[in-house]
Write a protein that holds these residues in place. Structure first.
Motif, PDB file in Angstrom:
ATOM      1  N   UNK A  94       0.841  -1.198   0.000  1.00 36.77           N
ATOM      2  CA  UNK A  94       0.000   0.000   0.000  1.00 36.77           C
ATOM      3  C   UNK A  94       0.873   1.245   0.000  1.00 36.77           C
ATOM      4  N   UNK A  95       0.532   2.183  -0.863  1.00 34.90           N
ATOM      5  CA  UNK A  95       1.279   3.434  -1.010  1.00 34.90           C
ATOM      6  C   UNK A  95       0.385   4.599  -0.606  1.00 34.90           C
ATOM      7  N   UNK A  96       0.841   5.396   0.350  1.00 31.91           N
ATOM      8  CA  UNK A  96       0.161   6.645   0.692  1.00 31.91           C
ATOM      9  C   UNK A  96       0.869   7.778  -0.031  1.00 31.91           C
TER      10      UNK A  96
ATOM     11  N   UNK B  73      -2.797  -2.682  -8.095  1.00 26.93           N
ATOM     12  CA  UNK B  73      -3.620  -2.353  -9.251  1.00 26.93           C
ATOM     13  C   UNK B  73      -3.937  -0.874  -9.385  1.00 26.93           C
ATOM     14  N   UNK B  74      -3.769  -0.092  -8.295  1.00 30.78           N
ATOM     15  CA  UNK B  74      -3.995   1.346  -8.361  1.00 30.78           C
ATOM     16  C   UNK B  74      -2.782   2.044  -8.982  1.00 30.78           C
ATOM     17  N   UNK B  75      -3.021   3.198  -9.582  1.00 31.80           N
ATOM     18  CA  UNK B  75      -1.938   3.970 -10.185  1.00 31.80           C
ATOM     19  C   UNK B  75      -2.337   5.430 -10.259  1.00 31.80           C
TER      20      UNK B  75
ATOM     21  N   UNK C  49      -4.234  12.692 -11.026  1.00 33.60           N
ATOM     22  CA  UNK C  49      -5.313  11.782 -11.400  1.00 33.60           C
ATOM     23  C   UNK C  49      -4.929  10.377 -10.958  1.00 33.60           C
ATOM     24  N   UNK C  50      -5.932   9.577 -10.609  1.00 33.56           N
ATOM     25  CA  UNK C  50      -5.651   8.202 -10.209  1.00 33.56           C
ATOM     26  C   UNK C  50      -6.645   7.240 -10.850  1.00 33.56           C
ATOM     27  N   UNK C  51      -6.197   5.990 -11.053  1.00 30.35           N
ATOM     28  CA  UNK C  51      -7.035   4.973 -11.670  1.00 30.35           C
ATOM     29  C   UNK C  51      -6.766   3.622 -11.044  1.00 30.35           C
ATOM     30  N   UNK C  52      -7.492   2.609 -11.561  1.00 33.14           N
ATOM     31  CA  UNK C  52      -7.332   1.250 -11.038  1.00 33.14           C
ATOM     32  C   UNK C  52      -7.381   0.254 -12.185  1.00 33.14           C
ATOM     33  N   UNK C  53      -6.470  -0.709 -12.155  1.00 33.06           N
ATOM     34  CA  UNK C  53      -6.439  -1.815 -13.104  1.00 33.06           C
ATOM     35  C   UNK C  53      -6.811  -3.087 -12.351  1.00 33.06           C
TER      36      UNK C  53
END
Length: 267
Positions: free
Chosen positions: A89-91, A107-109, A149-153
């Motif tokens: 997990x990255x904060x 999976x988050x980026x 911006x952030x997204x999820x794969x």
């Protein structure tokens, strides 16, 4: 088609940065925490070797070891930075807009464009190691307003197809450069093809896990290749293969040198 270059996992630059001693103001974490960083390209303290690919300056495979490990708040300007979380997990804290505090998991980026000036902080709060791919790219225009911006794969539902995560596709995160990042995760053997926008665009493939064959090159875990001047890049992936594909305009060295000189004069 044979690639322009092949970079093996053991040929990448290697750094270990401790939270103790002279780097303690930069690297966060309890005593004994440290960051390991494997770098595909050279940039200042990064690998001495191949000078990037198009506007790409850093492709880092980084792991934060120890509770609270990471990078303390620090500034950037005129760089676009992406992180793709593979494990842990990255904060992420940044000053874009009204400021953001974000927690990213597998999976988050994100895409953080520092533009005219911004700061950010990267931390692994939990005792679990955090592993992410970091991508640094020169923007196509200087001094843009900072943005985030952030997204999820979803690794479970988006298998066996090339999915664009960053760029100009529907659902992809916007990016202030002629660049696209895609990801392919397979659970069965298959042949794939990627067609760049033009022969003036290059492709950089990085194998996170598994095996990929492209022309005469067979790539294993953490191997990578670059190709340019091709209409279509064809490759075969084994089952349980995870690969990033970065498509970028190839900018000439004169433009890069002019940009770097401008940055030095502005700083």
């Amino acid at each position: 088609m044979n690639p322009t270059f092949v970079l093996r996992a053991n040929e990448r630059g290697h750094d270990v940065i401790s939270s103790d001693g002279p780097t303690s103001s930069y690297v966060a974490g309890h005593p004994g925490a440290f960051i390991t960083r494997e770098s595909s390209f050279n940039f200042h303290q990064y690998q001495a070797g191949r000078p990037g690919f198009g506007p790409i300056r850093v492709f880092g495979d980084e792991t934060f070891h120890g509770a609270g490990c990471g990078y303390n708040m620090h500034p950037h300007h005129n760089f676009v930075i992406c992180a793709f979380v593979l494990e842990g997990e990255l904060t992420h804290i940044n000053t874009a807009g009204e400021g953001t505090v974000d927690r990213l998991r597998q999976g988050d980026y994100y895409v953080f464009s520092a533009g005219s000036g911004g700061k950010h902080c990267e931390l692994s709060i939990s005792p679990e190691d955090m592993n992410a791919i970091y991508l640094w790219v020169l923007p196509s225009q200087l001094y843009l307003p900072p943005s985030y911006h952030r997204g999820h794969f979803d690794l479970r539902t988006r298998r066996n197809q090339i999915i664009q995560l960053v760029g100009d596709a529907d659902g992809a995160l916007p990016f202030p450069q002629d660049l696209r990042v895609s990801r392919l995760v397979t659970d069965r053997k298959g042949a794939f093809a990627y067609a760049p926008r033009s022969a003036e665009h290059g492709l950089y493939l990085f194998v996170v896990d598994g095996t990929l064959t492209c022309g005469d090159a067979t790539l294993g875990r953490r191997d990578s290749l670059g190709a340019s001047g091709v209409k279509t890049l064809e490759f075969e992936a084994a089952d349980a293969t995870d690969v990033f594909i970065v498509e970028t305009a190839i900018i000439d060295d004169d433009r890069v040198r002019a940009w770097e000189k401008e940055q030095a004069e502005a700083s």
